[in-house]
Motif scaffolding. Structure first.
Motif, PDB file in Angstrom:
ATOM      1  N   GLY A   1      -1.070 -25.647 -16.945  1.00 13.80           N
ATOM      2  CA  GLY A   1      -0.734 -26.356 -18.164  1.00 13.80           C
ATOM      3  C   GLY A   1       0.730 -26.720 -18.292  1.00 13.80           C
ATOM      4  O   GLY A   1       1.157 -27.195 -19.356  1.00 13.80           O
ATOM      5  N   LYS A   2       1.520 -26.543 -17.238  1.00 17.33           N
ATOM      6  CA  LYS A   2       2.960 -26.809 -17.314  1.00 17.33           C
ATOM      7  C   LYS A   2       3.328 -27.993 -16.418  1.00 17.33           C
ATOM      8  O   LYS A   2       2.458 -28.727 -15.949  1.00 17.33           O
ATOM      9  N   ASP A   3       4.617 -28.191 -16.198  1.00 15.83           N
ATOM     10  CA  ASP A   3       5.082 -29.407 -15.528  1.00 15.83           C
ATOM     11  C   ASP A   3       4.619 -29.517 -14.076  1.00 15.83           C
ATOM     12  O   ASP A   3       4.286 -30.602 -13.603  1.00 15.83           O
ATOM     13  N   VAL A   4       4.640 -28.390 -13.352  1.00 12.29           N
ATOM     14  CA  VAL A   4       4.418 -28.429 -11.900  1.00 12.29           C
ATOM     15  C   VAL A   4       3.372 -27.395 -11.496  1.00 12.29           C
ATOM     16  O   VAL A   4       3.459 -26.218 -11.884  1.00 12.29           O
ATOM     17  N   ILE A   5       2.407 -27.822 -10.720  1.00 14.18           N
ATOM     18  CA  ILE A   5       1.450 -26.918 -10.069  1.00 14.18           C
ATOM     19  C   ILE A   5       2.135 -26.302  -8.844  1.00 14.18           C
ATOM     20  O   ILE A   5       2.740 -27.011  -8.040  1.00 14.18           O
ATOM     21  N   VAL A   6       2.025 -24.990  -8.705  1.00 15.24           N
ATOM     22  CA  VAL A   6       2.624 -24.289  -7.562  1.00 15.24           C
ATOM     23  C   VAL A   6       1.513 -23.652  -6.738  1.00 15.24           C
ATOM     24  O   VAL A   6       0.692 -22.881  -7.252  1.00 15.24           O
ATOM     25  N   MET A   7       1.518 -23.976  -5.434  1.00 12.76           N
ATOM     26  CA  MET A   7       0.507 -23.445  -4.508  1.00 12.76           C
ATOM     27  C   MET A   7       1.187 -22.771  -3.330  1.00 12.76           C
ATOM     28  O   MET A   7       2.169 -23.291  -2.775  1.00 12.76           O
ATOM     29  N   GLY A   8       0.666 -21.605  -2.961  1.00 11.44           N
ATOM     30  CA  GLY A   8       1.167 -20.886  -1.800  1.00 11.44           C
ATOM     31  C   GLY A   8       0.026 -20.333  -0.977  1.00 11.44           C
ATOM     32  O   GLY A   8      -1.150 -20.496  -1.321  1.00 11.44           O
ATOM     33  N   PHE A   9       0.382 -19.667   0.115  1.00 13.77           N
ATOM     34  CA  PHE A   9      -0.597 -19.035   1.010  1.00 13.77           C
ATOM     35  C   PHE A   9      -0.074 -17.671   1.460  1.00 13.77           C
ATOM     36  O   PHE A   9       1.130 -17.476   1.603  1.00 13.77           O
ATOM     37  N   ASP A  10      -0.985 -16.772   1.728  1.00 21.72           N
ATOM     38  CA  ASP A  10      -0.780 -15.466   2.389  1.00 21.72           C
ATOM     39  C   ASP A  10      -1.155 -14.275   1.527  1.00 21.72           C
ATOM     40  O   ASP A  10      -1.419 -13.206   2.043  1.00 21.72           O
ATOM     41  N   CYS A  11      -1.127 -14.412   0.199  1.00 23.07           N
ATOM     42  CA  CYS A  11      -1.520 -13.315  -0.703  1.00 23.07           C
ATOM     43  C   CYS A  11      -0.570 -12.120  -0.654  1.00 23.07           C
ATOM     44  O   CYS A  11      -1.011 -10.965  -0.629  1.00 23.07           O
ATOM     45  N   ASN A  12       0.732 -12.409  -0.630  1.00 24.51           N
ATOM     46  CA  ASN A  12       1.678 -11.335  -0.913  1.00 24.51           C
ATOM     47  C   ASN A  12       1.446 -10.843  -2.342  1.00 24.51           C
ATOM     48  O   ASN A  12       1.049 -11.611  -3.227  1.00 24.51           O
ATOM     49  N   LYS A  13       1.734  -9.577  -2.581  1.00 24.47           N
ATOM     50  CA  LYS A  13       1.488  -9.028  -3.921  1.00 24.47           C
ATOM     51  C   LYS A  13       2.279  -9.775  -4.983  1.00 24.47           C
ATOM     52  O   LYS A  13       1.762 -10.053  -6.071  1.00 24.47           O
ATOM     53  N   TYR A  14       3.530 -10.096  -4.676  1.00 22.32           N
ATOM     54  CA  TYR A  14       4.335 -10.791  -5.681  1.00 22.32           C
ATOM     55  C   TYR A  14       3.742 -12.163  -5.991  1.00 22.32           C
ATOM     56  O   TYR A  14       3.795 -12.636  -7.135  1.00 22.32           O
ATOM     57  N   ALA A  15       3.157 -12.821  -4.989  1.00 25.72           N
ATOM     58  CA  ALA A  15       2.554 -14.131  -5.203  1.00 25.72           C
ATOM     59  C   ALA A  15       1.318 -14.010  -6.095  1.00 25.72           C
ATOM     60  O   ALA A  15       1.132 -14.796  -7.040  1.00 25.72           O
ATOM     61  N   LEU A  16       0.475 -13.022  -5.795  1.00 24.23           N
ATOM     62  CA  LEU A  16      -0.726 -12.833  -6.613  1.00 24.23           C
ATOM     63  C   LEU A  16      -0.365 -12.435  -8.036  1.00 24.23           C
ATOM     64  O   LEU A  16      -1.048 -12.830  -9.000  1.00 24.23           O
ATOM     65  N   GLU A  17       0.695 -11.658  -8.188  1.00 21.28           N
ATOM     66  CA  GLU A  17       1.143 -11.300  -9.538  1.00 21.28           C
ATOM     67  C   GLU A  17       1.617 -12.535 -10.295  1.00 21.28           C
ATOM     68  O   GLU A  17       1.379 -12.669 -11.510  1.00 21.28           O
ATOM     69  N   ASN A  18       2.269 -13.449  -9.577  1.00 20.24           N
ATOM     70  CA  ASN A  18       2.687 -14.699 -10.217  1.00 20.24           C
ATOM     71  C   ASN A  18       1.490 -15.549 -10.637  1.00 20.24           C
ATOM     72  O   ASN A  18       1.521 -16.221 -11.669  1.00 20.24           O
ATOM     73  N   VAL A  19       0.438 -15.512  -9.825  1.00 14.46           N
ATOM     74  CA  VAL A  19      -0.790 -16.225 -10.198  1.00 14.46           C
ATOM     75  C   VAL A  19      -1.411 -15.571 -11.431  1.00 14.46           C
ATOM     76  O   VAL A  19      -1.818 -16.257 -12.385  1.00 14.46           O
ATOM     77  N   LEU A  20      -1.486 -14.246 -11.417  1.00 14.80           N
ATOM     78  CA  LEU A  20      -2.051 -13.517 -12.558  1.00 14.80           C
ATOM     79  C   LEU A  20      -1.256 -13.780 -13.837  1.00 14.80           C
ATOM     80  O   LEU A  20      -1.836 -13.935 -14.927  1.00 14.80           O
ATOM     81  N   ASN A  21       0.060 -13.867 -13.696  1.00 14.17           N
ATOM     82  CA  ASN A  21       0.934 -14.090 -14.860  1.00 14.17           C
ATOM     83  C   ASN A  21       1.087 -15.567 -15.214  1.00 14.17           C
ATOM     84  O   ASN A  21       1.896 -15.922 -16.072  1.00 14.17           O
ATOM     85  N   LYS A  22       0.320 -16.418 -14.519  1.00 13.88           N
ATOM     86  CA  LYS A  22       0.296 -17.861 -14.788  1.00 13.88           C
ATOM     87  C   LYS A  22       1.649 -18.532 -14.569  1.00 13.88           C
ATOM     88  O   LYS A  22       2.015 -19.496 -15.249  1.00 13.88           O
ATOM     89  N   GLU A  23       2.377 -18.018 -13.587  1.00 14.40           N
ATOM     90  CA  GLU A  23       3.605 -18.671 -13.131  1.00 14.40           C
ATOM     91  C   GLU A  23       3.297 -19.585 -11.942  1.00 14.40           C
ATOM     92  O   GLU A  23       3.992 -20.575 -11.730  1.00 14.40           O
ATOM     93  N   TRP A  24       2.315 -19.204 -11.153  1.00 12.46           N
ATOM     94  CA  TRP A  24       1.803 -20.026 -10.054  1.00 12.46           C
ATOM     95  C   TRP A  24       0.350 -20.354 -10.374  1.00 12.46           C
ATOM     96  O   TRP A  24      -0.299 -19.686 -11.184  1.00 12.46           O
ATOM     97  N   ASN A  25      -0.172 -21.355  -9.664  1.00 12.40           N
ATOM     98  CA  ASN A  25      -1.552 -21.769  -9.910  1.00 12.40           C
ATOM     99  C   ASN A  25      -2.535 -21.262  -8.873  1.00 12.40           C
ATOM    100  O   ASN A  25      -3.689 -20.952  -9.214  1.00 12.40           O
ATOM    101  N   TYR A  26      -2.101 -21.192  -7.619  1.00 12.18           N
ATOM    102  CA  TYR A  26      -3.051 -20.984  -6.511  1.00 12.18           C
ATOM    103  C   TYR A  26      -2.373 -20.196  -5.391  1.00 12.18           C
ATOM    104  O   TYR A  26      -1.199 -20.413  -5.088  1.00 12.18           O
TER     105      TYR A  26
END
Length: 347
Positions: free
Chosen positions: A270-295
């Protein structure tokens, strides 16, 4: 007569002494021989047991730089946990992000007499002659993490992620966001690697066939957060508009987000930029959970047990049924992720 009697008695005494002496010597030799044979037998059994119990399978493992990314760190840690003396392996490890250096490592390992060569190639091309050299030397090659562009007869199996499928899943997810237009910053990994090719391929195909999709920037950042931040910063400085960051690993996504934060550009659902990453680092998944990243797409680094299983099959004289063994993988977005997912799949 008296002299004859004395002579007879002397002869009898001497014969008795000689017979007794031969008997003692024979008895002593028999005992010594028996003791010696028993000791030798015990020693042979002991040595034989030691050789059997201590026989190590000699393995050479070639990997990319373990500091390259969270995925690679987790992968290296998992392999080192598996290929230990306690598990019956005499393992040597070599690392490089350059194909020519990896080929040099492989040739040395072949010369050193490894029984198995486990290879995660920096680049998928250029391995034919080295793998043929291994085969000619009786070295069994098992690929992991990446399949190389070589005759399948030159290696036993490949235990890999399906990088093309990873890219396709990510692009399908992005298509389902139904944006009016897709203005994408595409940050690529190490050029020529299987991960880069697979994750790039699906996106490039969609861009080439869909007028709504545009690459505002497409640049390699070698899996590095700082380089990815520079890529995004240069786009911001050029005042180009964009609404998607498609980063081919988590560290590059993290670097991209740092540039967004510096410019006060919002990111996430729902924000300006969709953010997508790969690998499933814990920090990345936490960002997805916290709705800072999308995918975030999974790339499974836990391959040690798979490799160990295949080596055990080969050692038992079995044939590996499948040439390509695909690791099971998932993806997570801000709608479906849970804390349990982070605990289970985060690296």
């Amino acid at each position: 007569m008296k002299r004859k009697l004395i002579s007879v008695l002397l002869c009898v005494a001497m014969m008795t002494f000689m017979l007794a002496g031969c008997g003692d010597t024979g008895s002593s030799d028999d005992a010594n021989n028996s003791s010696s044979n028993s000791a030798n037998s015990s020693q042979d059994d002991s040595n034989g047991g030691d050789d059997s119990s201590s026989k190590m399978i000699k393995v050479g493992i070639i990997n990319n730089d373990p500091n390259e990314s969270g995925y690679r760190t987790a992968n290296d840690k998992d392999l080192k946990k598996t290929f230990t003396k306690e598990n019956g392996y005499d393992a040597s490890f070599s690392y490089s992000k350059k194909n020519d250096e990896q080929i040099g490592f492989a040739k040395k390992m072949i010369q050193d007499g490894v029984e198995y060569l486990l290879l995660s190639a920096a680049d998928t091309a250029g391995w034919d002659s080295t793998l043929k050299e291994a085969k000619d030397a009786g070295v069994r090659v098992i690929l992991y993490d990446r399949i190389v562009d070589a005759d399948e007869n030159l290696y036993e199996a490949g235990i890999v992620s399906d990088m093309d499928a990873e890219g396709a899943r990510a692009v399908d997810w992005l298509k389902n966001q139904n944006l009016e237009k897709y203005e994408i910053i595409h940050i690529q990994g190490e050029m020529g690697s299987a991960a880069q090719r697979g994750r790039t391929g699906a996106l490039q195909t969609e861009v080439d066939s869909n007028d709504k999709w545009t690459l505002v920037a497409q640049q390699g950042a070698e899996w590095n957060a700082e380089k990815a931040q520079q890529v995004v910063q240069s786009v911001i400085d050029a005042k180009k508009t964009f609404n998607v960051i498609y980063a081919e690993n988590d560290d590059m996504a993290k670097g991209a987000v740092a540039a967004l934060d510096k410019a006060n550009i919002s990111h996430g659902p729902g924000k300006d930029v969709i953010v997508m990453g790969f690998d499933c680092n814990k920090y990345a998944l936490e960002n997805v959970l916290n709705k800072e990243w999308n995918y975030d797409g999974q790339c499974n680094p836990f391959q040690g047990s798979y490799l160990d299983d295949e080596i055990k099959k080969l050692e038992a004289g079995e044939t590996i049924a499948e040439k390509k063994i695909i690791l099971e993988e998932k993806y997570f977005d801000s709608d479906n992720i849970t804390q349990e997912d982070i605990d289970k799949y985060g690296i």
